[in-house]
Design an enzyme around this catalytic site. Structure first.
Site, short mmCIF file in Angstrom:
data_model
loop_
_atom_site.label_atom_id
_atom_site.label_comp_id
_atom_site.label_asym_id
_atom_site.label_seq_id
_atom_site.Cartn_x
_atom_site.Cartn_y
_atom_site.Cartn_z
CG HIS A 180 -59.91 -65.96 22.72
ND1 HIS A 180 -60.86 -64.96 22.77
CD2 HIS A 180 -59.02 -65.56 21.77
CE1 HIS A 180 -60.56 -64.00 21.90
NE2 HIS A 180 -59.45 -64.36 21.28
CG ASP A 183 -51.05 -63.17 4.53
OD1 ASP A 183 -50.85 -62.24 3.73
OD2 ASP A 183 -50.32 -64.17 4.60
CB VAL A 207 -59.85 -66.58 30.51
CG1 VAL A 207 -60.85 -66.33 31.64
CG2 VAL A 207 -59.81 -65.39 29.56
CB THR A 228 -50.31 -66.65 1.37
OG1 THR A 228 -49.58 -66.19 2.53
CG2 THR A 228 -49.44 -66.52 0.14
#
Length: 378
Positions: free
Chosen positions: A91, A271, A95, A274
């Site tokens: 993130h 997931d 930006v 796992t």
């Protein structure tokens, strides 16, 4: 060119760009070749960039060990921290580049800063307190040397390793930005509702190609998402019906976790096989229509697209996934970096240095979500 060759080219291109950059610094290659590398690799190479894995060799030689120790200790009580720190790095880089702008809080003086943390794609980010803990520990050992941007990048690599994933030499030497951009956070970060065309366009805008898109999506092999991110897929994707690309048994499992009109803050594993291990099961899940976000499943369930063969390769060959993930993380970590005299080395990651000195804000940290969720795709 088959998909294995394309993946190998993508990995080699990233390595070539890094090596040739260092030759350029020494004056060994002409500008025309450097220009070709920029076009071929697909991301801008700053002329003053000085990123190097050994950047802190003399000034803070134990920085990686310090970062690792803090994250390892935190993970004993918070195993989700690995996914959170990888997500913070992503993130940040999407930006204004990898400049730690994601860490800045709202301030009015000396210049007005609107924190990116309060934009909707970032509202569920977590791990800020851990980054600050790392920064404090690093400052005690090497005051004024290591940037918050490099701490984010190192934290992502170390989180991969501690989660069972690949390791790589992290190019270092980034400096911290002096501002944030909330508007760009909303524009640049991909949504979990994006289709494949939107995802490709979003990544291309950052100089990342289709292999990078599929490889970086593999970070969803760990972590969790809020039910608010997937409820539309479960109950009202199309005229009150669920997303047809969802495995029916998986759909029921998700509905048990995220009941209709139930708490949107409930969490679902990315997931289901796992959930706490960094492996290639994310891709085999896509083959079975068990991608958690719509933007996950479109990599495999969109008809007649090039991402299908990449998913198949990564599902059958974990080494290929790991090598591509490493190359793509290095490539992403080079987006818009500040080096040399640009930016600064923040004393505290949530404020630029002028604000820090002005109000003695060392103990102030951003408010963060107590849960890990995904409003954005990554």
């Amino acid at each position: 060119m088959n998909i294995i060759t394309k993946i190998e080219c993508n990995i080699n291109n990233t390595k070539t760009q890094f090596l040739e950059h260092h030759k350029q610094k020494m004056g060994f290659i002409p500008v025309t070749v450097a220009a070709l590398l920029v076009i071929f690799v697909g991301f801008p190479l700053s002329s003053n960039a000085e990123l190097d894995p050994s950047f802190y060799k003399d000034t803070c030689p134990n920085v990686s060990s310090i970062v690792r120790e803090v994250i390892k200790n935190v993970s004993k009580s918070d195993p989700r921290i690995f996914a959170s720190l990888i997500r913070l790095h992503f993130h940040d880089c999407f930006v204004l580049g990898c400049d730690a702008s994601i860490l800045l809080n709202n301030t009015d003086t000396p210049t007005k800063i609107e924190s990116e943390q309060q934009d909707s794609p970032n509202s569920s980010l977590r791990g800020f307190d851990v980054v600050n803990q790392i920064k404090t520990t690093v400052e005690n050992a090497c005051p004024g040397i290591v940037s918050c941007a490099d701490i984010l990048t190192l934290s992502a690599e170390i989180s991969s390793v501690l989660g069972g994933g690949p390791n790589w030499e992290v190019p270092l030497g980034r400096r911290d930005g002096l501002t944030a951009n909330r508007t760009l956070a909303n524009l640049n970060l991909p949504s979990g509702l994006f289709n494949l065309t939107q995802l490709k366009s979003n990544f291309a805008a950052q100089g990342l190609n289709t292999i990078d898109l599929v490889a970086l999506s593999g970070a969803h092999t760990i972590g969790k998402a809020h039910c608010s991110s997937i409820n539309s897929r479960l109950f009202n994707f199309n005229n009150g019906k669920p997303d047809p690309t969802l495995n029916t048994s998986y759909l029921q499992t998700l509905r048990n976790t995220c009941p209709n009109n139930g708490p949107e803050s409930n969490l679902a594993n990315f997931d289901p096989t796992t959930p706490d291990t960094f492996d290639n099961n994310y891709y085999s899940n896509l083959q079975e229509k068990k991608g958690l976000l719509h933007s996950d499943q479109v990599l495999f369930s969109t008809a007649d697209v090039d991402t299908i063969s990449i998913v198949n390769t990564f599902a059958s060959n974990q080494d290929a996934f790991f090598e591509s993930f490493k190359a793509s993380m290095i490539k992403m970590g080079n987006i818009g970096v500040l080096t040399g005299k640009n930016g600064e080395i923040r004393k505290q990651c949530n404020f630029i240095n002028k604000k820090f000195v002005e109000n003695d804000l060392a103990s102030v940290v951003p408010k963060e979500s107590s849960e890990e969720g995904m409003v954005s795709s990554f």
